[in-house]
Design a protein around this motif. Structure first.
Motif, mmCIF file in Angstrom:
data_model
loop_
_atom_site.group_PDB
_atom_site.id
_atom_site.type_symbol
_atom_site.label_atom_id
_atom_site.label_comp_id
_atom_site.label_asym_id
_atom_site.label_seq_id
_atom_site.Cartn_x
_atom_site.Cartn_y
_atom_site.Cartn_z
ATOM 1 N N ALA A 1 6.236 -3.745 3.871
ATOM 2 C CA ALA A 1 6.163 -4.172 5.270
ATOM 3 C C ALA A 1 5.427 -3.174 6.161
ATOM 4 O O ALA A 1 5.047 -3.509 7.281
ATOM 5 C CB ALA A 1 7.578 -4.397 5.817
ATOM 6 N N HIS A 2 5.226 -1.949 5.697
ATOM 7 C CA HIS A 2 4.598 -0.934 6.532
ATOM 8 C C HIS A 2 3.137 -1.294 6.795
ATOM 9 O O HIS A 2 2.437 -1.814 5.924
ATOM 10 C CB HIS A 2 4.697 0.431 5.859
ATOM 11 N N ALA A 3 2.662 -1.016 8.000
ATOM 12 C CA ALA A 3 1.314 -1.430 8.398
ATOM 13 C C ALA A 3 0.221 -0.629 7.706
ATOM 14 O O ALA A 3 -0.893 -1.127 7.534
ATOM 15 C CB ALA A 3 1.164 -1.292 9.915
ATOM 16 N N GLU A 4 0.518 0.603 7.282
ATOM 17 C CA GLU A 4 -0.542 1.468 6.761
ATOM 18 C C GLU A 4 -0.468 1.712 5.262
ATOM 19 O O GLU A 4 -1.466 2.099 4.656
ATOM 20 C CB GLU A 4 -0.509 2.820 7.491
ATOM 21 N N HIS A 5 0.696 1.517 4.664
ATOM 22 C CA HIS A 5 0.817 1.803 3.234
ATOM 23 C C HIS A 5 1.931 0.966 2.625
ATOM 24 O O HIS A 5 2.746 0.371 3.332
ATOM 25 C CB HIS A 5 1.089 3.292 2.997
ATOM 26 N N VAL A 6 1.958 0.944 1.291
ATOM 27 C CA VAL A 6 3.035 0.317 0.531
ATOM 28 C C VAL A 6 3.761 1.422 -0.218
ATOM 29 O O VAL A 6 3.137 2.257 -0.886
ATOM 30 C CB VAL A 6 2.489 -0.744 -0.446
ATOM 31 N N GLU A 7 5.091 1.449 -0.081
ATOM 32 C CA GLU A 7 5.903 2.493 -0.691
ATOM 33 C C GLU A 7 6.314 2.075 -2.097
ATOM 34 O O GLU A 7 6.849 0.975 -2.300
ATOM 35 C CB GLU A 7 7.150 2.736 0.159
ATOM 36 N N ILE A 8 6.095 2.950 -3.059
ATOM 37 C CA ILE A 8 6.502 2.726 -4.443
ATOM 38 C C ILE A 8 7.588 3.750 -4.786
ATOM 39 O O ILE A 8 7.366 4.956 -4.687
ATOM 40 C CB ILE A 8 5.315 2.890 -5.421
ATOM 41 N N GLN A 9 8.753 3.251 -5.174
ATOM 42 C CA GLN A 9 9.841 4.133 -5.597
ATOM 43 C C GLN A 9 9.681 4.395 -7.090
ATOM 44 O O GLN A 9 9.699 3.457 -7.890
ATOM 45 C CB GLN A 9 11.191 3.483 -5.328
ATOM 46 N N ALA A 10 9.489 5.647 -7.441
ATOM 47 C CA ALA A 10 9.430 6.059 -8.845
ATOM 48 C C ALA A 10 10.611 6.989 -9.051
ATOM 49 O O ALA A 10 10.489 8.201 -8.920
ATOM 50 C CB ALA A 10 8.116 6.750 -9.166
ATOM 51 N N PHE A 11 11.766 6.387 -9.307
ATOM 52 C CA PHE A 11 13.041 7.082 -9.206
ATOM 53 C C PHE A 11 13.020 8.430 -9.920
ATOM 54 O O PHE A 11 12.600 8.508 -11.069
ATOM 55 C CB PHE A 11 14.146 6.212 -9.807
ATOM 56 N N PRO A 12 13.444 9.509 -9.237
ATOM 57 C CA PRO A 12 14.013 9.530 -7.891
ATOM 58 C C PRO A 12 12.997 9.838 -6.802
ATOM 59 O O PRO A 12 13.378 10.161 -5.681
ATOM 60 C CB PRO A 12 15.021 10.672 -7.999
ATOM 61 N N ASP A 13 11.709 9.745 -7.118
ATOM 62 C CA ASP A 13 10.662 10.148 -6.184
ATOM 63 C C ASP A 13 9.989 8.928 -5.574
ATOM 64 O O ASP A 13 10.379 7.792 -5.834
ATOM 65 C CB ASP A 13 9.641 11.026 -6.912
ATOM 66 N N ALA A 14 8.956 9.171 -4.744
ATOM 67 C CA ALA A 14 8.229 8.065 -4.116
ATOM 68 C C ALA A 14 6.764 8.434 -3.980
ATOM 69 O O ALA A 14 6.412 9.609 -3.787
ATOM 70 C CB ALA A 14 8.826 7.736 -2.749
ATOM 71 N N VAL A 15 5.909 7.427 -4.090
ATOM 72 C CA VAL A 15 4.470 7.568 -3.868
ATOM 73 C C VAL A 15 4.009 6.389 -3.017
ATOM 74 O O VAL A 15 4.782 5.458 -2.744
ATOM 75 C CB VAL A 15 3.686 7.616 -5.203
ATOM 76 N N ARG A 16 2.721 6.405 -2.599
ATOM 77 C CA ARG A 16 2.226 5.390 -1.666
ATOM 78 C C ARG A 16 0.860 4.872 -2.070
ATOM 79 O O ARG A 16 0.055 5.597 -2.654
ATOM 80 C CB ARG A 16 2.154 5.963 -0.245
ATOM 81 N N ILE A 17 0.631 3.605 -1.726
ATOM 82 C CA ILE A 17 -0.688 2.981 -1.839
ATOM 83 C C ILE A 17 -1.168 2.696 -0.420
ATOM 84 O O ILE A 17 -0.502 1.961 0.326
ATOM 85 C CB ILE A 17 -0.627 1.670 -2.649
ATOM 86 N N GLN A 18 -2.294 3.276 -0.019
ATOM 87 C CA GLN A 18 -2.821 3.038 1.318
ATOM 88 C C GLN A 18 -3.432 1.640 1.403
ATOM 89 O O GLN A 18 -4.162 1.206 0.507
ATOM 90 C CB GLN A 18 -3.888 4.089 1.664
ATOM 91 N N ARG A 19 -3.131 0.929 2.474
ATOM 92 C CA ARG A 19 -3.634 -0.446 2.609
ATOM 93 C C ARG A 19 -5.152 -0.503 2.707
ATOM 94 O O ARG A 19 -5.772 -1.495 2.309
ATOM 95 C CB ARG A 19 -2.993 -1.114 3.833
ATOM 96 N N ASP A 20 -5.780 0.556 3.237
ATOM 97 C CA ASP A 20 -7.244 0.569 3.339
ATOM 98 C C ASP A 20 -7.905 0.412 1.978
ATOM 99 O O ASP A 20 -9.032 -0.094 1.881
ATOM 100 C CB ASP A 20 -7.720 1.876 3.987
ATOM 101 N N TRP A 21 -7.211 0.860 0.914
ATOM 102 C CA TRP A 21 -7.805 0.799 -0.424
ATOM 103 C C TRP A 21 -7.868 -0.636 -0.964
ATOM 104 O O TRP A 21 -8.576 -0.897 -1.934
ATOM 105 C CB TRP A 21 -6.998 1.660 -1.393
#
Length: 645
Positions: A331-351
């Motif tokens: 739902a975030h306007a700029e990125h998509v959050e990926i939970q890689a338990f127990p951590d997190a990474v992001r995909i930027q929507r611009d990509w």
């Protein structure tokens, strides 16, 4: 918006519902002695929780006030669904989409204001020759004419655009119907069934229920990778490698029908499975996650309802590793959050606008965040739950032999008369008040053994009484074997058992019974810590201890553990001691005697028979001169061919 998660402690799993709002966690304990099966928010202020044993509770979590509480009438209800308008609370059970079996699934629809039942049933009654029916009780897998068919729900329910409760059903409809989209009007109890493709597969519905995505079963698009071959898709590359298309279907739910088939990507065989789909709130696009954690790959792609495709994203950080990954926030306007338990990474929507088929996201640009915890801190949960701990208090006048003995006698009486009532779920916790000063049971029994207080007979009676009444308490509480103590991984009365062993080295007769009453797959303190301490302080000093050591090895096999270092006979130096104390013939006799007695112990709950246990013991003997003599002695007594005893 607030969100809810379940938490607890090592002994009380999923006992707390924690609501996060603006970075602050508010916790509630809706069921004093039970666990929470599922929980959901009902609007901004209310929380509904379903217990393991079929109780439902509606709470104003902001005011910490209970609104309503009811029994559901069945403990088979496992899930909660609350639609966006929060008018209903739906309790249901379901099956996994790829599970091609039939089940009897109860369904309840309750009013969200007071939990009053609007509709319920586990079957559907159908009008002959029609696609309409009614929710009813008494569902049957093989109904006679006029009887309700068994309700089997696949996946999760949703609310369709017309306001009806909808779900995918399996062989619950009119004769000849296998899979269908079912729409229930709870106010009238009426149901309508519309057939969908006749195969087991997942369906991912959009938030409003207007759309659904499902893997396509059509013939895949194929490209042989040769130069000059027609390129049917942007992923078809002339590199000599055969590629197949992974397609999905976009459906409209009102009216029900296929809107379009989209070839999401082409990939060498075998392709990664579509694990899940997460919709963006606007419902103009959705995200597909490819690959389960055992694939050592996790890939993600955005797909528009118009067929537009983002690159297939993966993360260099996780290349070649198994990760438990999920799309946590689309739902975030700029990125998509990926939970890689127990951590997190992001995909930027611009990509997503790139035309390249694949983008491997480097570690420098993935927005990595370590240990992103989805709930309150463990220490905060423990402090919160401590308010409800009700340890059984034992008053002791002083640390004298007479006073301690009298306190242990009273404790033994309480355990004999009402052990089940002293438990907090599956935990027995004691608190000692000695001369007006509170002590934990660990500290109390540690001092008893350190000061060598002469209470061995009372400790023996306490523990043998506990072992005698243990089965009745376990049955009364519906437990599987283990009663836990207050400390993580400790069984009940572990501190008392250790104190007895330190005061009386011959107490291995009581220790045998204590070991047998454990859930040895999960309670490891007794064998990994207590036994180690006992042998270090006592040693393998006589034949009775040697016999106990063989029994200990058999218990370890009963627990279902695997010792990669050779066998449990060697675990605490037993074989080294035996060689200097006994002949090979005597030790073989001891092993067989303990084995014969072990398989005759009532309620030992051992899934291994005599043969398997014998082979386990024999395999644990070392390849030394003494070990070979013991093996020969065993064969001489029972033969080389193993037979059941």
């Amino acid at each position: 918006m607030p969100r809810v998660t379940l938490s607890g402690t090592h002994h009380r799993y999923n006992a707390v519902a924690a609501v996060e709002d603006g970075g602050t966690w508010r916790m509630v304990l809706p069921f004093a002695d039970g666990s929470i099966r599922d929980a959901a928010l009902v609007g901004p202020d209310r929380l509904v929780c379903l217990s393991d044993d079929g109780e439902i509770c509606l709470i104003d979590w902001r005011l910490d006030r209970e609104i309503a509480r009811q029994a559901t009438g069945t403990d088979r209800l496992r899930r909660i669904f609350v639609p966006a308008d929060c008018g209903w609370i739906v309790l249901y059970n379901n099956k996994q989409p790829l599970d091609d079996q039939r089940y009897l699934h109860p369904l309840q629809v309750r009013r969200a204001t007071d939990l009053a039942i609007i509709a319920e049933g586990d079957g559907l009654e159908w009008t002959v020759g029609q696609d309409g029916g009614r929710l009813a009780g008494g569902g049957e897998f093989c109904p006679q004419p006029g009887e309700p068919t068994a309700l089997t729900i696949q996946g999760d329910p949703f609310r369709d655009p017309s306001g009806l409760l909808a779900f995918v059903g399996f062989e619950s409809g009119p004769p000849g119907s296998r899979y269908g989209l079912y729409r229930l009007d709870p106010s009238e109890g009426t149901v309508r069934c519309e057939p969908i493709p006749d195969e087991a597969k997942p369906w991912w519905f959009s938030p409003s229920g207007r759309y659904a995505v499902t893997p396509s079963s059509s013939e895949p698009m194929v490209h042989d990778g040769s130069v000059g071959a027609h390129s049917p898709h942007r992923d078809a590359v002339a590199d000599g490698r055969r590629r197949v298309g992974q397609a999905l279907e976009l459906w409209r739910t009102t009216p029900l029908g296929l809107a379009r088939t989209i070839v999401a990507r082409m990939t060498p065989e075998p392709p990664l499975v579509m694990r899940t789909v997460v919709w963006e709130p606007s419902e103009t696009a959705f995200w597909v996650q490819y690959g389960h954690f055992w694939d050592k790959r996790a890939e993600f792609q955005r797909i528009g309802l118009d067929g537009s495709l983002s690159p297939v994203f993966d993360f260099q950080r996780f290349h070649g590793t198994k990760i438990l990954a999920d799309i946590a926030d689309a739902a975030h306007a700029e990125h998509v959050e990926i939970q890689a338990f127990p951590d997190a990474v992001r995909i930027q929507r611009d990509w997503c606008a790139s035309d390249v088929p694949v983008r491997s996201i480097s570690q420098d640009e993935d927005g990595f965040r370590a240990s992103v915890w989805s709930g309150p801190k463990e220490a905060a949960v423990r402090r919160f739950m401590a308010r409800w701990n009700r340890p059984h208090v034992v008053v002791v006048e002083a640390f004298s032999q007479a006073a301690v003995a009298e306190g242990l006698r009273r404790l033994t009486h309480d355990i004999r008369e009402r052990l089940a009532d002293l438990l907090q779920t599956d935990v027995l916790e004691l608190s000692f008040v000695v001369g007006g000063r509170a002590m934990t049971e660990t500290a109390f029994f540690a001092r008893v053994s350190r000061d060598r207080i002469a209470v061995v007979p009372m400790l023996r009676e306490l523990l043998t009484t506990y072992l005698d009444v243990h089965p009745r308490a376990v049955e009364a509480r519906g437990l599987y074997r283990q009663i836990w103590g207050p400390k993580e991984s400790h069984g009940a009365l572990a501190a008392a058992m250790l104190a007895l062993l330190r005061l009386d080295p011959d107490a291995h007769d009581v220790f045998r019974g204590y070991l047998a009453r454990r859930d040895g797959e999960h309670e490891t303190y007794t064998t990994n810590v207590m036994m180690k301490t006992y042998i270090a302080e006592t040693g393998w000093r006589d034949r009775a201890m040697i016999d106990f050591g063989v029994y200990f090895a058999l218990i370890r096999h009963r627990d279902g553990l695997i010792n990669l270092n050779g066998g449990f006979l060697e675990e605490y130096g037993l074989l080294d001691a035996v060689e200097s104390m006994m002949s090979a013939d005597d030790f073989a006799e001891a092993m067989l005697g303990e084995l014969d007695r072990f398989v005759e112990i009532p309620d030992i709950d051992c899934r291994f028979g005599w043969n398997e246990l014998y082979l386990g013991l024999r395999a644990g003997l070392p390849d030394t001169a003494f070990g070979r003599r013991v093996v020969a002695a065993l064969a001489g007594r029972r033969g080389d061919v193993i037979v059941a005893v």
